[in-house]
Every structure is written in structure tokens, then in C-alpha cells.
Scaffold this motif. Sequence first.
Motif, short mmCIF file in Angstrom:
data_model
loop_
_atom_site.label_atom_id
_atom_site.label_comp_id
_atom_site.label_asym_id
_atom_site.label_seq_id
_atom_site.Cartn_x
_atom_site.Cartn_y
_atom_site.Cartn_z
N ILE A 109 -8.61 109.46 102.56
CA ILE A 109 -7.84 108.30 102.11
C ILE A 109 -6.39 108.42 102.56
O ILE A 109 -5.80 107.47 103.09
N LEU A 110 -5.80 109.62 102.37
CA LEU A 110 -4.42 109.82 102.81
C LEU A 110 -4.30 109.65 104.32
O LEU A 110 -3.33 109.05 104.82
N ALA A 111 -5.29 110.16 105.07
CA ALA A 111 -5.26 110.03 106.53
C ALA A 111 -5.33 108.56 106.94
O ALA A 111 -4.66 108.14 107.90
N CYS A 112 -6.12 107.77 106.23
CA CYS A 112 -6.23 106.34 106.54
C CYS A 112 -4.88 105.66 106.39
O CYS A 112 -4.45 104.91 107.27
N TYR A 113 -4.18 105.94 105.29
CA TYR A 113 -2.87 105.33 105.08
C TYR A 113 -1.87 105.80 106.13
O TYR A 113 -1.07 105.00 106.65
N CYS A 114 -1.91 107.09 106.47
CA CYS A 114 -0.96 107.62 107.45
C CYS A 114 -1.21 107.03 108.84
O CYS A 114 -0.26 106.66 109.55
N LEU A 115 -2.48 106.95 109.23
CA LEU A 115 -2.81 106.37 110.53
C LEU A 115 -2.44 104.89 110.57
O LEU A 115 -1.98 104.38 111.60
N TRP A 116 -2.66 104.20 109.45
CA TRP A 116 -2.30 102.78 109.37
C TRP A 116 -0.80 102.60 109.58
O TRP A 116 -0.37 101.76 110.39
N PHE A 117 0.01 103.40 108.90
CA PHE A 117 1.46 103.28 109.06
C PHE A 117 1.89 103.66 110.47
O PHE A 117 2.75 102.99 111.08
N ALA A 118 1.28 104.71 111.04
CA ALA A 118 1.62 105.11 112.40
C ALA A 118 1.27 104.02 113.40
O ALA A 118 2.02 103.75 114.34
N ALA A 119 0.11 103.39 113.19
CA ALA A 119 -0.30 102.30 114.09
C ALA A 119 0.67 101.13 114.01
O ALA A 119 1.05 100.55 115.05
N LEU A 120 1.11 100.80 112.81
CA LEU A 120 2.08 99.71 112.65
C LEU A 120 3.42 100.06 113.28
O LEU A 120 4.09 99.22 113.90
N LEU A 121 3.80 101.30 113.15
CA LEU A 121 5.13 101.73 113.58
C LEU A 121 5.21 101.90 115.10
O LEU A 121 6.22 101.52 115.72
N LEU A 122 4.17 102.47 115.70
CA LEU A 122 4.25 102.90 117.09
C LEU A 122 3.55 101.99 118.08
O LEU A 122 4.04 101.77 119.20
N LEU A 123 2.39 101.45 117.71
CA LEU A 123 1.57 100.76 118.70
C LEU A 123 2.11 99.40 119.15
O LEU A 123 1.90 99.02 120.31
N PRO A 124 2.77 98.61 118.27
CA PRO A 124 3.28 97.32 118.77
C PRO A 124 4.22 97.46 119.96
O PRO A 124 4.33 96.55 120.79
N GLN A 125 4.90 98.60 120.06
CA GLN A 125 5.82 98.82 121.18
C GLN A 125 5.07 99.17 122.46
O GLN A 125 5.62 99.07 123.55
N VAL A 126 3.82 99.61 122.31
CA VAL A 126 2.98 99.93 123.46
C VAL A 126 2.17 98.70 123.88
O VAL A 126 2.19 98.28 125.04
N SER A 127 1.46 98.13 122.91
CA SER A 127 0.62 96.95 123.14
C SER A 127 0.31 96.30 121.81
O SER A 127 -0.26 96.96 120.93
N LEU A 128 0.68 95.04 121.67
CA LEU A 128 0.40 94.35 120.42
C LEU A 128 -1.10 94.18 120.22
O LEU A 128 -1.60 94.28 119.09
N VAL A 129 -1.83 93.95 121.29
CA VAL A 129 -3.28 93.82 121.20
C VAL A 129 -3.89 95.12 120.69
O VAL A 129 -4.75 95.12 119.80
N LEU A 130 -3.44 96.24 121.24
CA LEU A 130 -3.93 97.54 120.79
C LEU A 130 -3.60 97.76 119.32
O LEU A 130 -4.43 98.27 118.54
N ALA A 131 -2.40 97.38 118.92
CA ALA A 131 -2.00 97.53 117.51
C ALA A 131 -2.91 96.72 116.60
O ALA A 131 -3.33 97.20 115.53
#
Length: 300
Positions: free
Chosen positions: A17-39
Motif C-alpha cells: 500500500i505504501l509503495a502504491c502511494y509512493c509510486l503514484w506520487f513519483a509518477a505525478l511528479l516526474l513523468l509529466p515532464q517526460v511524457s504526459l501520455v506516459l504519466a
Amino acid sequence: MSNHLPKGPEWGTFLLILACYCLWFAALLLLPQVSLVLAVVVCAVLVAFHSSLTHEALHGHPFRARWLNETLMAPQLNMVIPYNRFRDTHLEHHRDENLTDPYDDPESNFLDPKAWQQMSGAVRWIYRLNNTLLGRILLGPLIGQICFLAGDIRAVGRGDGAVIWAWILHLPGVALVLWVVSLTAMPFWAYAIAAYLGLGLVKIRTFLEHRAHDEIYARTVLVEDRGPLALLFLNNNLHVVHHLHPGVPWYALPSLYRDRRGEFQTANGNYIYTCYGQVFRRYFLRGKDPVPHPLWHPGE
């Protein structure tokens, strides 16, 4: 039916559960700058995974204290289904004698044949499309949410305190999710798409979980998949095992099925698919079931 729960905390599930929240926040924080579709795609997968974890929580995992599980899962990443409503409707769904009942099973995709006859041709066409796997993924979240909200609005109108309280408790979680999204480069509209697609991914699992059948446990499917979708759904593809033993945690379902495979297959009348690839091949563009319940026996 066994509802045996493990005696102590399930730390592996808690860490997941903690990993899910952490990955979710990381995806929001980092991926839009790489690719919005990927995010959007990654967030959609995490929304679906969070739904699977929510399902575990309402069945008593990872902690025996209900309030603790509810606190952990209160920020519903899909934003549109209050935890308490998911809990109450899903536990009602576990009254197996009512499975697929158009009225008494909150998760049934079948309709009363009389109600079906009264629908317009356009509405029937939409429901038929929704009974294909592609339709269920694309339209299912919208149709399901409309029906869900209509029922809850009626309940609120009747003064149903449990429903009212569920939505009140839901609001802080939604505010928290939106606040976190606002801290990142992810646009709100893009996150809304991700949340919708996440609900669509969950529909892959629920698409054929139950069929119309006179035998109670023959209504519930076994999908013997061991791939990425089985992980995404936390082994709930072994669905009749879960219904017969709802207290068994996700990680114990495969071994329980392996040890008693013949018993479960007999119980569910061999309603079995080897993998989700088989499901996609058969039903991606073709309906599996009629929309009106084919064995509807009102009053029984």
C-alpha cells in the motif's frame, strides 16, 4: 464458505500500500515532464492497483482494526467512489445466494427483463456495447458511475445516514488527492483521464466474474492467469476461491487454488478461462452475456 483471517498484521500488504502511494506520487511528479501520455498510463495502472488494495482492505487486510484499514485507503485515487460505499456494496455482493440478481446484487451487470423491454433502442444498443470487453473498458466506468450515483442520490433523499456519512468522509480524501496533483506538473484534466482509465482497467477483471446460473458457486469464474493482470488484480482473478474464502489474503489465493484445484473447478461448474488473453480474444468485440438476466426468477 470460510472467512478465516490471518491472526496478525500483514506487513507485506502494508508495504505494498505504501509503495502504491509512493509510486503514484513519483509518477505525478516526474513523468509529466517526460511524457504526459506516459504519466496518464502509469497513473491509470496505479489507480487500478489501488482499487485492488482497497478490496483487500475492506476484507480485513492488512490489519485487523477496521478503522486503520479505512484510514490507509481513505484517499481514493479514483476520486469518485467513497471507500465506505465500496465496502458496503461489495460486502453486500458477497451474499452469494444473490449473485447476478439485478436488484439484490450491487455489482450485477444483468438487468430485469421487464426493465429491458421498456428501454429505448438507443439505450439497449449502449448496454449491448457495454457487454463487450472493449465497451466495458471504455463505457463501463461511466455507466457504472451514473447508476451508482443515481442510487446514492435516492438513498440520500431517503435520509440514509450511512450513505450520507460515506460521502462526507470521502471529501477530505478527494481534497488530498487533488492537492497532491496540484503540487505537480500533471494537469487536472489529464489526471481525470488517468482515473477514468484506471476504473476501465478494473472492468477487465469484473467483466465476466459472474454468470447467470442456477447453482450458486457455478456463477463465479476462475481465470487461471499468472501474468501482469493477475498481479494488478491481486489474484482476484481466482474469483470463486475468493468468494468461498473471502478472508484469505491475496498472496495466499494461488497456493490455496493449486492445492484444491479440482474441488474449486467442480464447485464453479468448470466456469474457467486459462488467461486474460483468452478472454480478450473471445469477447473484445463480442458480447459474452445477454443484458437481461436469462434466468431471472423474481421473488425467489
